[in-house]
Design an enzyme around this catalytic site. Structure first.
Site, PDB file in Angstrom:
ATOM      1  N   GLY A  31      61.869  41.425  27.999  1.00 57.55           N
ATOM      2  CA  GLY A  31      61.473  42.853  27.591  1.00 57.55           C
ATOM      3  C   GLY A  31      60.323  43.492  28.398  1.00 57.55           C
ATOM      4  O   GLY A  31      60.124  42.940  29.209  1.00 57.55           O
ATOM      5  N   LEU A  33      61.330  45.257  30.774  1.00 57.36           N
ATOM      6  CA  LEU A  33      61.850  44.409  32.134  1.00 57.36           C
ATOM      7  C   LEU A  33      61.540  45.241  33.675  1.00 57.36           C
ATOM      8  O   LEU A  33      61.274  46.850  33.770  1.00 57.36           O
ATOM      9  CB  LEU A  33      64.080  45.424  32.267  1.00 57.36           C
ATOM     10  CG  LEU A  33      64.081  44.628  30.616  1.00 57.36           C
ATOM     11  CD1 LEU A  33      65.670  44.738  30.462  1.00 57.36           C
ATOM     12  CD2 LEU A  33      63.545  42.482  31.239  1.00 57.36           C
ATOM     13  N   HIS A  37      64.056  41.264  36.256  1.00 55.31           N
ATOM     14  CA  HIS A  37      64.962  41.445  35.170  1.00 55.31           C
ATOM     15  C   HIS A  37      66.639  40.482  35.703  1.00 55.31           C
ATOM     16  O   HIS A  37      67.545  41.002  35.649  1.00 55.31           O
ATOM     17  CB  HIS A  37      65.109  41.003  33.990  1.00 55.31           C
ATOM     18  CG  HIS A  37      63.199  41.170  33.535  1.00 55.31           C
ATOM     19  ND1 HIS A  37      62.192  41.785  33.635  1.00 55.31           N
ATOM     20  CD2 HIS A  37      63.032  39.945  33.334  1.00 55.31           C
ATOM     21  CE1 HIS A  37      60.717  41.305  33.270  1.00 55.31           C
ATOM     22  NE2 HIS A  37      61.900  40.139  32.727  1.00 55.31           N
ATOM     23  N   GLN A  61      55.240  30.717  21.650  1.00 54.62           N
ATOM     24  CA  GLN A  61      54.870  30.386  23.786  1.00 54.62           C
ATOM     25  C   GLN A  61      53.676  31.259  23.654  1.00 54.62           C
ATOM     26  O   GLN A  61      52.902  30.928  25.181  1.00 54.62           O
ATOM     27  CB  GLN A  61      55.677  30.964  24.399  1.00 54.62           C
ATOM     28  CG  GLN A  61      56.304  32.181  24.968  1.00 54.62           C
ATOM     29  CD  GLN A  61      57.729  32.242  25.328  1.00 54.62           C
ATOM     30  OE1 GLN A  61      58.375  32.526  24.965  1.00 54.62           O
ATOM     31  NE2 GLN A  61      57.394  33.039  26.615  1.00 54.62           N
ATOM     32  N   LYS A 150      60.202  32.538  39.727  1.00 59.04           N
ATOM     33  CA  LYS A 150      58.829  33.129  38.841  1.00 59.04           C
ATOM     34  C   LYS A 150      57.903  32.309  37.718  1.00 59.04           C
ATOM     35  O   LYS A 150      57.186  31.867  38.562  1.00 59.04           O
ATOM     36  CB  LYS A 150      58.555  34.571  38.913  1.00 59.04           C
ATOM     37  CG  LYS A 150      57.775  35.027  37.737  1.00 59.04           C
ATOM     38  CD  LYS A 150      57.001  35.898  38.990  1.00 59.04           C
ATOM     39  CE  LYS A 150      55.909  36.150  38.455  1.00 59.04           C
ATOM     40  NZ  LYS A 150      55.373  36.045  37.398  1.00 59.04           N
ATOM     41  N   ASP A 151      59.169  31.677  36.878  1.00 59.60           N
ATOM     42  CA  ASP A 151      58.449  30.768  36.218  1.00 59.60           C
ATOM     43  C   ASP A 151      58.687  29.169  36.410  1.00 59.60           C
ATOM     44  O   ASP A 151      59.542  28.626  35.989  1.00 59.60           O
ATOM     45  CB  ASP A 151      59.100  31.190  34.711  1.00 59.60           C
ATOM     46  CG  ASP A 151      58.374  32.271  34.391  1.00 59.60           C
ATOM     47  OD1 ASP A 151      57.319  32.365  33.475  1.00 59.60           O
ATOM     48  OD2 ASP A 151      58.854  33.267  34.877  1.00 59.60           O
ATOM     49  N   SER A 187      56.964  42.018  34.683  1.00 59.09           N
ATOM     50  CA  SER A 187      56.004  42.566  33.742  1.00 59.09           C
ATOM     51  C   SER A 187      54.549  42.936  32.826  1.00 59.09           C
ATOM     52  O   SER A 187      54.349  44.417  33.029  1.00 59.09           O
ATOM     53  CB  SER A 187      56.713  41.973  32.048  1.00 59.09           C
ATOM     54  OG  SER A 187      58.184  41.688  32.195  1.00 59.09           O
TER      55      SER A 187
HETATM   56  P1  AMP Z   1      59.793  37.388  30.921  1.00 64.21           P
HETATM   57  O1  AMP Z   1      60.609  38.691  30.534  1.00 64.21           O
HETATM   58  O2  AMP Z   1      59.099  37.130  31.972  1.00 64.21           O
HETATM   59  O3  AMP Z   1      59.629  35.938  29.868  1.00 64.21           O
HETATM   60  O4  AMP Z   1      61.383  36.682  32.025  1.00 64.21           O
HETATM   61  C1  AMP Z   1      62.280  36.628  32.081  1.00 64.21           C
HETATM   62  C2  AMP Z   1      62.956  35.743  33.208  1.00 64.21           C
HETATM   63  O5  AMP Z   1      62.972  36.420  33.945  1.00 64.21           O
HETATM   64  C3  AMP Z   1      62.326  34.549  33.217  1.00 64.21           C
HETATM   65  O6  AMP Z   1      63.116  33.672  33.361  1.00 64.21           O
HETATM   66  C4  AMP Z   1      61.463  34.571  34.212  1.00 64.21           C
HETATM   67  O7  AMP Z   1      61.478  33.520  35.173  1.00 64.21           O
HETATM   68  C5  AMP Z   1      62.507  35.981  35.182  1.00 64.21           C
HETATM   69  N1  AMP Z   1      61.657  36.481  35.667  1.00 64.21           N
HETATM   70  C6  AMP Z   1      60.362  37.392  35.162  1.00 64.21           C
HETATM   71  N2  AMP Z   1      59.648  38.121  37.308  1.00 64.21           N
HETATM   72  C7  AMP Z   1      60.829  37.699  37.675  1.00 64.21           C
HETATM   73  C8  AMP Z   1      60.234  37.749  38.843  1.00 64.21           C
HETATM   74  N3  AMP Z   1      59.947  38.067  39.859  1.00 64.21           N
HETATM   75  N4  AMP Z   1      61.655  37.012  40.049  1.00 64.21           N
HETATM   76  C9  AMP Z   1      63.013  36.594  39.539  1.00 64.21           C
HETATM   77  N5  AMP Z   1      62.710  36.623  38.378  1.00 64.21           N
HETATM   78  C10 AMP Z   1      62.078  36.699  37.081  1.00 64.21           C
END
Ligand code: AMP
Length: 280
Positions: A31, A33, A37, A61, A150-151, A187
């Site tokens: 979330g 977002l 995302h 996590q 990113k991750d 986020s």
């Molecule tokens: P998170 O909500 O941070 O767990 O991210 C959810 C998904 O979005 C994960 O697969 C992240 O790698 C991806 N994500 C987060 N930030 C970015 C970004 N700046 N560019 C591309 N993907 C992202």
């Protein structure tokens, strides 16, 4: 957009869709977002009949309870953004639904892959990620699942998970979305002040500087000294790691080889932990 909070109703709905021959793309998120995302949602929409976004801040996590408590949450705005992006289904389970009365003792061990970089600084993090992603794969049973570059390390861990547990799905890695300044969308950026956002540019600037120096033949240890000094000279900024590693194994490298190396960085800006990376 159809919204589900329980497992049985979403399973029944998706079983029906699969029987009708619909392909399903999964985009797991926590979330809060942003455009990053939404680029995953867009990629899934381009390749699947149905996109399932999930919003779940997974406690297993987080190795730091303050980080978990302070994780940004903005459900209403998230739902509006997903709807606008054309996401067809949202799954937003509670902790009770995801973990029930289990004692959270099931652990994953990925050998070296989850002991370095993020794994070293966030012990147990990737075990929690693997656990929740396995649950989501079993609940949603997607044809394809989308994760951000990113991750970077997370994608490698999930690739190993899929390979080892034989999940019948295709993994997709989506490039990092950045602000025009270069700051990687996150986020956690929401927790930064205006001044903090400017300071956070230190991460992407460090990656660019490191890339250029490595391509000029410098080794990572010498470059790290320079980057460490830049962090030390910025009040409120703290470097956790700057590493050069093999793109596939994350084994540490001294010199950068184009096509096979990645530079990864993590640090704090005003108590907010940020990560970024760049392929050489
Ligand atoms: P998170 O909500 O941070 O767990 O991210 C959810 C998904 O979005 C994960 O697969 C992240 O790698 C991806 N994500 C987060 N930030 C970015 C970004 N700046 N560019 C591309 N993907 C992202």
């Amino acid at each position: 957009m159809q919204i589900f909070e329980e497992i049985e109703p979403i399973r029944a709905y998706l079983d029906d869709q699969r029987r009708k021959g619909k392909s399903i793309g999964l985009v797991p998120t926590m979330g809060a977002l942003h455009q990053g995302h939404l680029s995953l949602i867009g990629a899934s929409k381009g390749e699947n009949d149905l996109t399932v976004g999930t919003i779940y801040v997974n406690p297993t996590q987080f190795n730091n309870s303050t980080d978990l408590a302070k994780y940004p949450r903005s459900l209403e705005a998230d739902i509006a953004q997903l709807t606008q992006a054309g996401c067809e289904v949202l799954f937003k389970p509670s902790n009770e639904v995801m973990y029930g009365k289990t004692d959270n003792s099931l652990k994953f061990d990925f050998g070296q892959l989850d002991k370095v970089l993020e794994g070293k600084f966030r012990p147990g993090h990737f075990s929690g990620v693997a656990l929740v992603v396995s649950k989501l794969f079993n609940i949603i049973q997607p044809h394809r699942a989308y994760f951000g570059q990113k991750d970077y390390q997370q994608f490698l861990v999930i690739s190993r998970l899929v390979e080892e547990l034989k999940f019948p799905l295709q993994l997709k890695s989506i490039p990092i979305s950045r602000e025009t300044s270069g700051l990687a969308l996150s986020s956690r950026n929401q927790r930064l002040s205006e001044e903090g956002r400017a300071k956070a540019l230190l991460l992407v600037k460090s990656l660019r500087f490191t890339r250029d120096e490595l391509l000029n033949g410098q080794n990572i240890n010498d470059v790290r000294k320079e980057i460490q000094a830049r962090f030390d000279g910025t009040p409120g900024a703290k470097l956790e790691y700057l590493e050069l590693a093999d793109r596939n194994t994350l084994e540490a490298l001294q010199h950068g080889e184009k096509e096979s190396a990645v530079i990864l960085i993590a640090g704090f800006v005003d108590d907010v932990r940020l990560i970024d990376n760049m392929l050489l």
